[in-house]
Design a protein around this motif. Structure first.
Motif, mmCIF file in Angstrom:
data_model
loop_
_atom_site.group_PDB
_atom_site.id
_atom_site.type_symbol
_atom_site.label_atom_id
_atom_site.label_comp_id
_atom_site.label_asym_id
_atom_site.label_seq_id
_atom_site.Cartn_x
_atom_site.Cartn_y
_atom_site.Cartn_z
ATOM 1 N N ARG A 3 29.422 -59.179 -19.751
ATOM 2 C CA ARG A 3 28.268 -58.319 -20.029
ATOM 3 C C ARG A 3 27.264 -58.527 -21.414
ATOM 4 N NH1 ARG A 3 25.625 -52.841 -21.733
ATOM 5 N NH2 ARG A 3 24.354 -52.139 -20.575
ATOM 6 N N MET A 4 26.169 -58.554 -21.294
ATOM 7 C CA MET A 4 25.484 -58.840 -21.972
ATOM 8 C C MET A 4 24.513 -57.111 -22.935
ATOM 9 S SD MET A 4 21.110 -60.814 -21.981
ATOM 10 C CE MET A 4 21.488 -62.279 -21.891
ATOM 11 N N ARG A 5 25.050 -58.100 -23.868
ATOM 12 C CA ARG A 5 24.433 -56.999 -24.922
ATOM 13 C C ARG A 5 22.976 -57.138 -25.754
ATOM 14 N NH1 ARG A 5 28.233 -54.995 -28.761
ATOM 15 N NH2 ARG A 5 29.112 -57.319 -29.119
ATOM 16 N N PRO A 6 21.564 -56.677 -25.543
ATOM 17 C CA PRO A 6 20.382 -57.556 -26.805
ATOM 18 C C PRO A 6 20.370 -57.307 -27.446
ATOM 19 C CG PRO A 6 20.429 -56.752 -23.810
ATOM 20 C CD PRO A 6 21.128 -56.663 -24.386
ATOM 21 N N THR A 7 20.777 -56.161 -28.120
ATOM 22 C CA THR A 7 20.589 -55.397 -29.386
ATOM 23 C C THR A 7 21.569 -55.149 -29.756
ATOM 24 O OG1 THR A 7 20.107 -53.496 -28.747
ATOM 25 C CG2 THR A 7 18.437 -55.053 -29.105
ATOM 26 N N GLY A 165 25.356 -65.395 -28.062
ATOM 27 C CA GLY A 165 25.878 -65.680 -26.309
ATOM 28 C C GLY A 165 26.070 -64.521 -25.688
ATOM 29 N N THR A 166 26.309 -63.125 -26.091
ATOM 30 C CA THR A 166 26.781 -62.385 -24.923
ATOM 31 C C THR A 166 26.106 -60.878 -26.150
ATOM 32 O OG1 THR A 166 28.799 -61.997 -26.536
ATOM 33 C CG2 THR A 166 28.567 -62.813 -23.641
ATOM 34 N N ALA A 167 25.748 -61.225 -27.533
ATOM 35 C CA ALA A 167 25.674 -60.557 -28.668
ATOM 36 C C ALA A 167 25.206 -60.586 -29.682
ATOM 37 C CB ALA A 167 26.514 -59.269 -28.312
ATOM 38 N N PRO A 168 24.232 -60.119 -30.084
ATOM 39 C CA PRO A 168 24.259 -60.726 -31.390
ATOM 40 C C PRO A 168 25.319 -61.113 -32.531
ATOM 41 C CG PRO A 168 22.972 -58.515 -31.915
ATOM 42 C CD PRO A 168 23.824 -59.007 -30.271
ATOM 43 N N ALA A 169 25.018 -61.282 -33.656
ATOM 44 C CA ALA A 169 26.188 -61.382 -34.959
ATOM 45 C C ALA A 169 25.348 -62.071 -36.160
ATOM 46 C CB ALA A 169 26.609 -62.572 -33.838
ATOM 47 N N PRO A 170 26.368 -61.792 -37.112
ATOM 48 C CA PRO A 170 26.121 -62.260 -38.568
ATOM 49 C C PRO A 170 25.912 -63.872 -38.725
ATOM 50 C CG PRO A 170 28.422 -60.689 -38.280
ATOM 51 C CD PRO A 170 27.911 -61.462 -37.192
ATOM 52 N N GLY A 171 24.744 -63.899 -39.192
ATOM 53 C CA GLY A 171 24.325 -65.364 -39.301
ATOM 54 C C GLY A 171 25.057 -66.029 -40.387
ATOM 55 N N PRO A 172 26.332 -67.255 -40.040
ATOM 56 C CA PRO A 172 26.709 -68.008 -41.175
ATOM 57 C C PRO A 172 26.215 -68.241 -42.415
ATOM 58 C CG PRO A 172 27.027 -68.959 -38.989
ATOM 59 C CD PRO A 172 26.039 -67.740 -38.979
ATOM 60 N N ALA A 173 24.796 -68.748 -42.125
ATOM 61 C CA ALA A 173 24.291 -69.431 -43.409
ATOM 62 C C ALA A 173 23.176 -69.062 -44.012
ATOM 63 C CB ALA A 173 23.429 -70.512 -42.666
ATOM 64 N N TYR A 174 23.379 -67.301 -43.298
ATOM 65 C CA TYR A 174 22.096 -66.626 -43.954
ATOM 66 C C TYR A 174 22.433 -66.404 -45.971
ATOM 67 C CZ TYR A 174 19.629 -61.974 -45.454
ATOM 68 O OH TYR A 174 18.952 -61.112 -46.318
ATOM 69 N N GLU A 175 21.413 -66.205 -46.505
ATOM 70 C CA GLU A 175 21.026 -66.054 -47.802
ATOM 71 C C GLU A 175 20.952 -65.367 -48.443
ATOM 72 O OE1 GLU A 175 19.748 -69.888 -49.618
ATOM 73 O OE2 GLU A 175 20.548 -71.140 -48.521
ATOM 74 N N ASP A 176 21.145 -64.819 -49.948
ATOM 75 C CA ASP A 176 20.524 -63.486 -50.453
ATOM 76 C C ASP A 176 18.760 -64.069 -50.503
ATOM 77 O OD1 ASP A 176 20.305 -61.220 -51.703
ATOM 78 O OD2 ASP A 176 19.490 -62.427 -53.327
ATOM 79 N N PRO A 177 17.643 -62.949 -49.803
ATOM 80 C CA PRO A 177 16.129 -63.699 -50.128
ATOM 81 C C PRO A 177 15.732 -64.536 -51.617
ATOM 82 C CG PRO A 177 16.636 -61.190 -49.014
ATOM 83 C CD PRO A 177 17.618 -61.714 -49.849
#
Length: 315
Positions: A3-7, A165-177
């Motif tokens: 089941r998709m979890r949009p948020t 693909g089914t839910a949002p997940a932490p982005g592995p490439a995210y950096e501190d602003p």
């Protein structure tokens, strides 16, 4: 079937910021339509700002529900340059915050495909900090068929969430602003030996010095240069007895550097944060918005800020 979890587990109390990269129309429909319908179920205002193709797809699949959207607008009408766009966005967010407990936004910053729109990645990064307490879900749509590879890489680095693909997940490439901004600002090189340097103890002294330093063929934006420099000097002289004002030409670019020996900035992202209307802040924001580009280096031994005014100057 999963089941998709949009948020996902988002509880509507703080910002959720997702970068969704797609390469087919079906992916847009599968991600955005459930996101919109979930908002309707939760009685949340749903705003959509997107390019023509995405708007057409949503209109086709939402049918009569399209009329339930709080905003359904063309992204192209929103671009006013990085600072102008974020200032208008900030105004809209504050208005929503005053009237609703939570909301959601699906936005496609189509201007990232333009050379003059690439700076938006910096504002996307800073949004994670300055809007962290805002109770909304920002689903940012990016078309891999239109955007160059370096822009898509910046999407990954400036959004803390991605789609699994089914839910949002932490982005592995995210950096501190702050780290992200340092990497995309102009390279910080040593001040050239031919730079003009003045010691400034009062803003009025700095205004005279910068007025005299602007080359004769660059006087069209003298007001912008003087006002931007004044804002930086005023900030520097609040934390130090004197500031150093340096100017030089780097190819076709006029560079202004203001440095001080103060305690360092509390936040290097301030030049990209809209001013707080209640506190009257925003000197760095104003300086950044008047220049063509800016860079900062700050630490316990002091701060140096550079403003870049290219040729020809923007009208």
């Amino acid at each position: 079937m999963t089941r998709m979890r949009p948020t996902g587990d988002w509880d509507g109390t703080r910002l959720a910021h997702e970068g969704f990269v797609f390469s087919a129309d079906a992916q847009v429909v599968e991600r955005v339509v459930p996101f919109v319908l979930e908002g309707f179920r939760r009685d949340e205002p749903v705003l959509v700002v997107a390019g023509e193709r995405v708007r057409w797809l949503l209109a086709e699949h939402l049918g009569t529900d399209l009329g339930r959207l709080t905003v359904f607008a063309a992204a192209e009408t929103w671009w006013r340059g990085g600072h102008g766009t974020l200032q208008a966005y900030d105004r809209d967010l504050r208005a929503l915050r005053a009237t609703t407990p939570s909301w959601r936004l699906a936005a496609e910053p189509t201007w990232l495909a333009r050379e003059d729109g690439r700076e938006w990645s910096r504002f996307e990064a800073v949004a994670n900090r300055c809007y962290d307490a805002m109770p909304y879900y920002s689903l940012c749509l990016h078309d891999a068929r239109r955007l160059p590879a370096d822009v898509l890489a910046a999407v990954d680095r400036s959004h803390p969430l991605t789609w699994s693909g089914t839910a949002p997940a932490p982005g592995p490439a995210y950096e501190d602003p702050a780290a992200f901004l340092r990497s995309v600002q102009p390279a910080w090189t040593a001040r050239p030996a031919h730079a003009g340097v003045a010691t400034v103890t009062a803003p009025v002294q700095g205004r005279r010095a910068i007025s005299a330093a602007v080359p004769a063929d660059r006087r069209a934006r003298l007001g912008d240069v003087v006002l931007a420099t004044h804002e930086l000097l005023a900030n520097a002289l609040r934390v130090a007895a004197f500031a150093e004002l340096a100017t030089w030409m780097d190819g076709d670019t006029f560079v202004v550097e203001v440095s001080d020996g103060g305690p360092g900035l509390p936040d290097e992202t301030l030049g990209y944060v809209p001013p707080d209307p209640e506190r009257g802040s925003g000197g760095m924001w104003l300086a950044w918005s008047l220049a063509d580009d800016a860079a900062v280096r700050s630490g316990p031994a002091g701060t140096a800020v550079r403003l870049y005014f290219g040729a020809p100057f923007r009208p």
